[in-house]
Motif scaffolding. Sequence first.
Motif: not given
Length: 209
Positions: A170-191
Amino acid sequence: MMLIDKTVQGFITELASDSSAPGGGSVAALSASLGGALAIMVCRLTVNSEKHAAVHTEMAAVLNQAQAVTASLTRYIDEDTQAFNQVMAAYKLPKATDAEKQARSQKIQESTKQATILPLQVAEEALKVMELAAKTLEYGNPHAASDAAVAGLMAYAGLRGALYNVAINLPGIKDQAFADNVRAKAAAVRQQADKLNQQLESIGKEKLD
């Protein structure tokens, strides 16, 4: 040779080499696929036993789902390594001119996004294995309860490993909207996975202790 076509020893030997691929991503997919395979085994030990006729229909449905998700996870074992290799290839592209730099940067971003999406998909599939393992543990052949418990544990390990591979990209991705979307999905899966893992441990304790 594809990783999936190697012997167990061959895979371990290649994994232990000084090559950076295969690595944790392929191992995460393998772990989850092994969990799926164990869930399939428990389903078969249940539907093939007349003693458990009352749950044959439910376990047959779980069996079909487990076969599909395990096949998907098995493909990810090689696809993860391929995605990583694409990122490495992008970094090796020429950068002598402005045009080359721009093309290289674009390719790096594209390949890094793909290398991030793929382990997220592994995590999502591993979550499905955990759900199926919980059903096999609760309703499957009690003589295979330990196998069902291991199925859930392997899927959880694979899921957590896959999410580590999401996080590192994630830190290497410049597309912030993409990164935020992936981060949110990952957090939901982890929960969901953490909650389900607690349920699996609770059922396992009841069945095995």
